[in-house]
Design a protein around this motif. Structure first.
Motif, mmCIF file in Angstrom:
data_model
loop_
_atom_site.group_PDB
_atom_site.id
_atom_site.type_symbol
_atom_site.label_atom_id
_atom_site.label_comp_id
_atom_site.label_asym_id
_atom_site.label_seq_id
_atom_site.Cartn_x
_atom_site.Cartn_y
_atom_site.Cartn_z
ATOM 1 N N GLN A 91 3.959 5.906 -5.625
ATOM 2 C CA GLN A 91 3.778 5.873 -7.100
ATOM 3 C C GLN A 91 2.704 7.190 -7.243
ATOM 4 O OE1 GLN A 91 2.171 2.100 -8.506
ATOM 5 N NE2 GLN A 91 4.289 1.319 -8.727
ATOM 6 N N GLU B 101 2.179 1.738 -3.333
ATOM 7 C CA GLU B 101 1.403 2.557 -4.454
ATOM 8 C C GLU B 101 1.048 4.068 -3.966
ATOM 9 O OE1 GLU B 101 -2.268 0.134 -3.322
ATOM 10 O OE2 GLU B 101 -1.453 -1.505 -4.635
ATOM 11 N N ARG C 224 0.847 -1.268 0.063
ATOM 12 C CA ARG C 224 0.006 -0.238 -0.121
ATOM 13 C C ARG C 224 1.006 1.257 -0.197
ATOM 14 N NH1 ARG C 224 -5.132 1.524 2.281
ATOM 15 N NH2 ARG C 224 -5.214 3.781 2.170
#
Length: 275
Positions: free
Chosen positions: A57, A54, A51
């Motif tokens: 990103q 992500e 998580r």
């Protein structure tokens, strides 16, 4: 007569010792953690790391075209380093206690990422606070909110903005749940294997979290019943500027992503009563 008294004393001493040993063995058995439980908490930590990756990103996309200063670049690199370090650390976990280090690394990365967002948006650096109690994946908390577990007494807990608003509105917070057997339960009810997981996030809170987890499967762990002295904690990762052992909960931000000047949470008394 003296011989009878001596025999009686010996018998009592033997019985007391046997009772003590039986209690010790029962306690040890209660705290034994199976390989399956270690894998469960390891999987939970791995999910948290994924998580976080992500979110990194998403942060990278948000920074496109923006003028980053040295501070933001350093904080971003620190977050990236934390992500890589956490992945390496979780891969080496063979015992539940080792999860604590993984979570501390992740906590440091979450704070570093929060600092990047603040710098990019021209906002003051956030205070170094513990993660959202309800769901650590939400990142650092922003305030304390009065909350009561089902059937329990109200107490102050650190929460992210969204969960704080939910609680004030009378709604259920977004609780981090994990698999225990065939069902999903809040991580604080998942058994002693999750004590190091919680310690990695809240170890610096000491007595506060002892009161928080009383009445749950982690209560004894934070009271000193299995995984070392939780009352002292190492709070917040592996150092950085201003390192400190406690989360900064004063008026000043914690500085760069290393953690502020200590104090605050670690000094809390923790008089919360039972759940």
């Amino acid at each position: 007569m003296e011989l009878i008294l001596l025999i009686a004393v010996i018998v009592i001493a033997v019985l007391a010792y046997r009772s003590y040993r039986r209690t010790q063995l029962q306690t040890k058995k209660q705290h034994e953690i199976t390989a399956a439980e270690v894998e469960s908490v390891k999987r939970t930590a791995d999910e948290d790391i994924t998580r976080f990756g992500e979110e990194l990103q998403d942060l990278d996309l948000d920074m496109v075209g923006k003028d980053l200063g040295d501070g933001a670049r350093q904080d971003y690199q620190r977050a990236l380093d934390s992500y890589e370090s956490a992945k390496q650390a979780v891969a080496q976990v063979t015992e539940a206690d080792q999860i604590k280090h993984v979570i501390e690394i992740l906590e440091d990365g979450r704070y570093a990422m929060a600092c990047v967002r603040a710098r990019v948006n021209g906002e003051p650096l956030p205070q170094r606070r513990p993660s959202c109690f309800f769901n650590p994946q939400h990142g650092p908390s922003v305030e304390d909110v009065t909350w009561a577990p089902p059937g329990g007494a109200p107490r102050e807990v650190p929460a992210c903005a969204a969960d704080a608003e939910r609680v004030r509105a009378g709604a259920e917070p977004d609780v981090r749940k994990v698999m225990v057997g065939p069902q999903r339960v809040p991580y604080w009810q998942a058994g002693p294997a999750y004590a190091p997981y919680a310690q990695g996030m809240f170890g610096a809170l000491g007595g506060v979290m002892t009161g928080m987890f009383i009445g749950t499967m982690l209560g004894g762990m934070f009271a000193g019943g299995g995984y070392g002295d939780f009352a002292g904690g190492e709070g917040g990762g592996e150092g950085g500027e201003g390192g400190g052992d406690d989360f900064n909960f004063g008026d000043d931000p914690g500085g760069d992503a290393g953690g502020g000047d200590g104090g605050g949470w670690g000094d809390f008394g923790g008089d919360f009563g039972d759940f």
